[in-house]
Design an enzyme around this catalytic site. Structure first.
Site, PDB file in Angstrom:
ATOM      1  N   CYS A 174       0.838  -1.195   0.000  1.00 16.04           N
ATOM      2  CA  CYS A 174       0.000   0.000   0.000  1.00 16.04           C
ATOM      3  C   CYS A 174       0.876   1.249   0.000  1.00 16.04           C
ATOM      4  CB  CYS A 174      -0.907   0.008   1.220  1.00 16.04           C
ATOM      5  SG  CYS A 174      -1.848  -1.506   1.444  1.00 16.04           S
ATOM      6  N   ARG A 182       2.765  -0.084  -6.969  1.00 16.46           N
ATOM      7  CA  ARG A 182       2.717  -1.029  -5.854  1.00 16.46           C
ATOM      8  C   ARG A 182       1.490  -1.936  -5.933  1.00 16.46           C
ATOM      9  NH1 ARG A 182       4.869   0.981  -0.505  1.00 16.46           N
ATOM     10  NH2 ARG A 182       6.739   2.149  -1.007  1.00 16.46           N
ATOM     11  N   TRP A 218      -4.346  -2.109  -1.207  1.00 11.77           N
ATOM     12  CA  TRP A 218      -4.653  -3.406  -1.774  1.00 11.77           C
ATOM     13  C   TRP A 218      -5.358  -4.185  -0.670  1.00 11.77           C
ATOM     14  CZ3 TRP A 218      -1.176  -6.013  -5.824  1.00 11.77           C
ATOM     15  CH2 TRP A 218      -1.740  -7.219  -6.243  1.00 11.77           C
ATOM     16  N   ASN A 220       0.228   1.413   6.518  1.00 15.62           N
ATOM     17  CA  ASN A 220       0.760   0.241   5.840  1.00 15.62           C
ATOM     18  C   ASN A 220       1.257  -0.717   6.904  1.00 15.62           C
ATOM     19  OD1 ASN A 220       0.380   1.586   3.443  1.00 15.62           O
ATOM     20  ND2 ASN A 220       2.535   2.077   3.131  1.00 15.62           N
ATOM     21  N   GLY A 221       1.101  -2.014   6.698  1.00 14.28           N
ATOM     22  CA  GLY A 221       1.669  -2.977   7.621  1.00 14.28           C
ATOM     23  C   GLY A 221       0.624  -3.853   8.282  1.00 14.28           C
ATOM     24  N   GLU A 244      20.964 -22.018   2.102  1.00  9.74           N
ATOM     25  CA  GLU A 244      20.707 -20.685   1.557  1.00  9.74           C
ATOM     26  C   GLU A 244      21.796 -19.700   1.993  1.00  9.74           C
ATOM     27  OE1 GLU A 244      18.942 -17.096   0.026  1.00  9.74           O
ATOM     28  OE2 GLU A 244      19.143 -19.180  -0.605  1.00  9.74           O
ATOM     29  N   LYS A 299      24.152 -17.622  -0.596  1.00 10.31           N
ATOM     30  CA  LYS A 299      24.274 -16.165  -0.583  1.00 10.31           C
ATOM     31  C   LYS A 299      25.739 -15.748  -0.484  1.00 10.31           C
ATOM     32  CE  LYS A 299      20.252 -14.467  -1.075  1.00 10.31           C
ATOM     33  NZ  LYS A 299      20.015 -15.602  -1.995  1.00 10.31           N
ATOM     34  N   GLU A 310      27.471 -16.402  -3.814  1.00  9.98           N
ATOM     35  CA  GLU A 310      27.028 -15.453  -4.838  1.00  9.98           C
ATOM     36  C   GLU A 310      27.727 -14.100  -4.713  1.00  9.98           C
ATOM     37  OE1 GLU A 310      22.423 -16.227  -6.014  1.00  9.98           O
ATOM     38  OE2 GLU A 310      22.777 -15.547  -3.966  1.00  9.98           O
ATOM     39  N   HIS A 364      29.698 -37.366   8.981  1.00  9.23           N
ATOM     40  CA  HIS A 364      29.655 -38.216   7.795  1.00  9.23           C
ATOM     41  C   HIS A 364      30.424 -37.596   6.628  1.00  9.23           C
ATOM     42  CE1 HIS A 364      26.747 -41.039   9.536  1.00  9.23           C
ATOM     43  NE2 HIS A 364      26.249 -39.961  10.127  1.00  9.23           N
ATOM     44  N   LYS A 403      19.637 -11.578 -12.847  1.00  8.11           N
ATOM     45  CA  LYS A 403      18.491 -11.587 -11.943  1.00  8.11           C
ATOM     46  C   LYS A 403      17.491 -12.666 -12.329  1.00  8.11           C
ATOM     47  CE  LYS A 403      15.941 -10.222  -8.558  1.00  8.11           C
ATOM     48  NZ  LYS A 403      16.351 -10.599  -7.191  1.00  8.11           N
TER      49      LYS A 403
END
Length: 607
Positions: A2, A27, A74, A98-99, A479, A483, A486, A502, A602
């Protein structure tokens, strides 16, 4: 997300508010509204649909005044109706928001008992009515807002307008971004610099917990403790404002800091108005039809799937397979026609994922897309498409898209549990309450950035780094390693803690840092045993845990970074933040290109 706008101007405010709201249309929204002070009285106009609908309402019934607030919404907490549109007015107060307000139910019940009457389904109205209550108790506007903020739990950005106060706007942020614009005898509030571009290029970005009291003479800003705060005014290049990093050095850091806001937005979209049940406005997926779920994705999205496997199997008791999209279609897995296959992609254009989707068409019961782009190929070709609501993500390394993918997948796991009969109403509410706390806890996790920055100075010297985690934190270890690879080009691997003996323990020596994600509780003690094995061989442990975990296991570790206490269900969402920040700070320390790492794109639209 929003959009918020506030204007303390010299001329009629409504044209400026509508024009700045137009800058926030990117948005997404399905209603809009405006409130101004006309001879000291609050006057409001709201409309469902696009800004043209609001403009038509304002043209038919003009609003006057040089001070006002506006909002594009929204539909999240409550459907898209005029009553649910912002601004919300309670007595002498108008609010745009917002939130997500986590404790709105308790506050609403408390205010109802005091005689308040609610006219909407939104959590925002609670903020307006709470502030109005404090004013009725004799507090001035500034103190009433301070008392209101002290009662709110959640991640939010707020702007307040007050009856009879034609030289006052108050803004506050906790989690969701908010900016102040400085004009010549005028002041402005906006969700971002993009919104404020038509009226000023002099911007102050509010920091976490800030509250700003605006008059036409300027802004007095107070930090989370109520102390005066000096926030810089930045001159933003209007030509570059569409890709403005805000107060952040890189887009990646900006997008990390946006996570409380976007996860709150995604949650609000997929919860019912009372936030007691999962609601899928775009689809009627029925998990009771499926005998298994297949999750297919690439890269970071694949690790989101790995977390979701734990959720679906534990909460809904549905068997789950996960697969890398580039392998899935070439091994031609057999389908029995009773599967739900979900394809997760930020762009919705990932070539391998799209090809895998086309392979299962006509072979399975249902195809679900979980994407960030509504009109993408994957979205169009799926049976059902669920948006993650992350907003534009500029940095190549995915951050806020990952946490939003996790948020949507968590919602689906709860829904699947309810439909399969493994989750009753009270358990569904408990899980949703845990999810609702995620935006706030993500914000608290971001506050660990300075400690992670200290650790990154040592990590930047390493050639190899190991990440460990157990249960749903094991995918976070992978992950985190991805990161780091990358962004810093350091070799890193993620393993389940129990697999250390192991093979991976052979790599451990005093030159290989070992990063451990382990909240207290659950399998914590077993992970501590693995840490002891590392330290016995001279390995350096970076321990990422909460206060209880640190009190038990920080002895002998190289460095400890504290996270907030979290429900185990949402731990992967919150612990994604230190994984991201470690990679970010290590890359900055090494001097690599954070937003555009070498050899990466991207969106991977070719095999």
């Amino acid at each position: 997300m929003c959009g918020i706008i506030g204007v303390l101007g010299k001329s009629e405010a409504s044209p400026s508010i509508i024009e700045t709201l137009r800058r926030l249309e990117y948005r997404g929204y399905d209603s809009a509204g405006i409130a101004t002070l006309d001879c000291g009285a609050i006057t409001s106009r709201r409309a469902v649909g696009k800004l043209s609908e609001l403009e038509a309402v304002v043209k038919a019934r003009p609003v006057s005044g040089t001070i006002g607030i506006g909002h594009t919404r929204w539909a999240t907490h409550g459907s898209a109706t005029e009553n649910n549109a912002h601004p919300h007015i309670a007595g002498p107060v108008a609010v745009v928001h917002n939130g997500i307000i986590e404790n709105f139910r308790e506050l609403r019940d408390e205010l109802t008992a005091k005689g308040a009457n609610f006219s909407s389904e939104t959590d925002t109205e609670v903020v307006a009515r709470l502030c109005a209550y404090f004013i009725s108790e004799g507090k001035n506007a500034k103190d009433a807002v301070a008392s209101t903020l002290a009662r709110l739990t959640g991640a939010f950005a707020l702007a307040f307008l007050f009856e009879g106060e034609d030289d006052l706007l108050i803004a506050a942020r906790r989690g969701s971004p908010l900016a102040i614009g400085h004009g010549d005898g005028e002041m402005f509030i906006g969700s971002d610099a993009m919104a404020l571009a038509p009226v000023t290029n002099r911007i102050t970005y509010l920091e976490e917990g800030d509250c700003a009291v605006l008059t036409r003479a300027g802004a007095d800003i107070f930090d989370a403790l109520g102390n005066p705060a000096d926030r810089a005014i930045r001159v933003v290049n209007v030509d570059q404002i569409m890709v403005d990093k805000g107060e952040h050095r890189h887009f990646m850091l900006k997008e990390i800091h946006e996570q409380p806001s976007v996860t709150a937005f995604a949650l609000s979209h997929y919860l019912n108005p009372e936030r007691t049940a999962i609601n899928l406005p775009e689809s009627d997926i029925d998990f009771s039809q499926f005998d298994r779920i297949v999750l297919v994705a690439c890269g970071t999205a694949h690790y989101a799937c790995a977390v979701a496997k734990y959720w679906f199997e534990k909460i809904a008791r549905i068997p789950v397979e996960i697969d890398v999209a580039s392998e899935f279609r070439y091994r031609e897995p057999p389908m029995n026609g009773r599967e739900c296959v979900m394809f997760i992609s930020q762009s919705g254009e990932t070539a391998d994922t799209l090809a895998a989707l086309r392979y299962v068409q006509g072979k399975v019961a249902s195809i679900v897309a979980i994407v960030n782009v509504a009109e993408s190929s994957i979205s169009r070709e799926a049976d059902f498409s669920l948006l993650i609501m992350a907003g534009p993500e500029i940095s190549v390394a995915s951050t806020k898209a990952f946490t939003c993918q996790l948020t949507v997948l968590a919602c689906l796991a709860i829904l699947a549990g309810r439909q399969h009969g493994t989750v009753d109403q009270s358990e569904e509410k408990r899980l949703i309450d845990a999810l609702m706390s995620a935006p706030r806890l993500i914000g608290e996790a971001i506050n660990s950035s300075a400690d992670l920055n200290i650790a990154s100075r040592e990590l930047a010297k390493a050639q190899d780094i190991l990440f460990l985690g157990r249960g749903s934190l094991f995918p976070l270890a992978m992950e985190g390693a991805l990161k780091l690879k990358e962004l810093s080009y350091i070799h890193a691997e993620g393993f389940p803690s129990g697999e250390l003996k192991h093979g991976p323990i052979a790599l451990v020596d005093d030159s290989v840092p070992v990063i451990v994600f382990t909240p207290s509780g659950g399998l914590f003690e077993k992970t501590v045993s693995n840490m002891e094995e590392v330290m016995a061989r001279g390995g350096k442990i970076l321990l990422i845990t909460d206060e209880d975990g640190a009190a038990t296991a920080s002895s002998g570790v190289w460095h400890t970074v504290l996270m907030p206490k979290v429900d185990p269900f949402i731990a992967p969402i919150v612990y994604a933040v230190p994984a991201q920040l470690l990679a970010y700070h290590t890359a900055v320390e090494k001097g690599t290109d954070v937003d555009q790492p070498r050899n990466l794109a991207k969106s991977v639209t070719v095999e």
